[in-house]
Design an enzyme around this catalytic site. Structure first.
Site, PDB file in Angstrom:
ATOM      1  N   SER A 135      -3.608 -13.833 -44.524  1.00 42.72           N
ATOM      2  CA  SER A 135      -2.660 -12.829 -44.051  1.00 42.72           C
ATOM      3  C   SER A 135      -3.249 -12.133 -42.830  1.00 42.72           C
ATOM      4  O   SER A 135      -4.467 -12.157 -42.615  1.00 42.72           O
ATOM      5  CB  SER A 135      -2.405 -11.802 -45.154  1.00 42.72           C
ATOM      6  OG  SER A 135      -1.685 -10.681 -44.692  1.00 42.72           O
ATOM      7  N   TYR A 148      -4.977  -5.740 -51.769  1.00 39.24           N
ATOM      8  CA  TYR A 148      -4.608  -6.986 -51.105  1.00 39.24           C
ATOM      9  C   TYR A 148      -5.504  -7.235 -49.898  1.00 39.24           C
ATOM     10  O   TYR A 148      -5.990  -8.357 -49.689  1.00 39.24           O
ATOM     11  CB  TYR A 148      -3.144  -6.923 -50.691  1.00 39.24           C
ATOM     12  CG  TYR A 148      -2.579  -8.219 -50.168  1.00 39.24           C
ATOM     13  CD1 TYR A 148      -2.352  -9.287 -51.025  1.00 39.24           C
ATOM     14  CD2 TYR A 148      -2.244  -8.365 -48.821  1.00 39.24           C
ATOM     15  CE1 TYR A 148      -1.819 -10.480 -50.553  1.00 39.24           C
ATOM     16  CE2 TYR A 148      -1.701  -9.550 -48.343  1.00 39.24           C
ATOM     17  CZ  TYR A 148      -1.493 -10.599 -49.205  1.00 39.24           C
ATOM     18  OH  TYR A 148      -0.967 -11.782 -48.743  1.00 39.24           O
TER      19      TYR A 148
END
Length: 276
Positions: A135, A148
């Site tokens: 990501s 995350y």
């Protein structure tokens, strides 16, 4: 055509994984689609996939999946696309040890365990591709995404090390770094937010009301792309004789990559605080 090349994709129930499974099948690959829930496995079979159940939080599930893969492919797996993951929202101060551990179980530990158990097949064949779906949050930390952020930062570090250690084996490691992609990521994050964060008791309860509104919104974030953007990067990582180490997908990923290179930390912090 790539009918002789078998590719495992994790997290195929929806979003990026589901789209990439169809894209690779259309490109001639033999796709083994994995999902955590049996109902999703059955649906994938109905769509024409060879599918198997895989829960990255459980070593016994990983072992069964690897055993099944050996049987399906006769021990010849060309690639794995480690896509399965979820996002746990919440400020760092509101993350319990257990909630943080669960984020890492899925996004890092399970992915790692699966990968190293598949590696011997690729090393024996002297060819293979490991593609990690990371990501923009794997290198640019943003507020209220600490769990995350941490899991994807760790995945990138582990993957960089693995790539160095696999030099000369014929096995390549690539990392895809998407920014906003149209998927069920936001809906799944909302569920985890409500399950694991004590919103009312938090020092940030007023701010969390705004975050809840964002997670419940059906509007795309700025610069959102469809999952086909990830599929395009995945195909290059699988087919290029010299795959990239990193594939940056969406404008925000490219932007923050260059900003981190040229801005001092204080200015970068100021920029990142503007991102919601």
């Amino acid at each position: 055509m790539n009918s002789s090349k078998s590719v495992l994709i994790t997290g195929c129930s929806s979003g990026i994984g589901h789209h990439c499974a169809h894209a690779l099948l259309g490109a001639g690959y033999r796709v083994i689609a994995a999902a955590r829930k049996e109902k999703d496995v059955e649906r994938l079979k109905e769509e024409g996939f060879e599918a198997l159940q895989l829960d990255l939080d459980r070593s016994d599930s990983i072992d069964r999946a690897v055993e099944r893969l050996h049987a399906l492919t006769d021990g010849k797996l060309y690639a794995v696309f480690n896509n399965a993951a979820y996002g746990q929202p919440g400020a760092v101060e509101d993350l319990s040890r257990e909630v943080l551990r669960r984020q890492f179980e899925t996004n890092l530990f399970g992915t790692h365990e699966l990968t190293v158990k598949l590696l011997p097949m690729m090393i024996k064949a002297k060819e293979g591709r490991i593609v990690q779906n990371s990501s923009v949050l794997g290198f640019a930390a943003m507020r209220y995404r600490g769990a995350y952020n941490a899991s994807k930062f760790a995945l990138e570090g582990l993957s960089d090390t693995l790539r160095l250690e696999l030099e000369g084996t014929g096995v390549h490691v690539s990392i895809i770094e998407p920014g906003p992609i149209r998927s069920r990521f936001r809906a799944n994050a909302l569920k985890k937010f409500l399950e694991n964060i004590d919103i009312e008791e938090s020092r940030l309860s007023n701010l969390y009301e705004k975050k809840l509104k964002q997670l419940r919104s059906s509007e795309d974030a700025p610069f959102t792309l469809g999952p086909e953007a990830v599929a395009q990067a995945l195909l290059h990582a699988l087919e290029s004789p010299s795959p990239k180490r990193r594939y940056r997908v969406t404008f925000p990923t490219h932007l923050f990559y260059w900003l981190k290179k040229i801005l001092p930390d204080s200015m970068m912090d100021w920029m990142l605080r503007k991102v919601e």
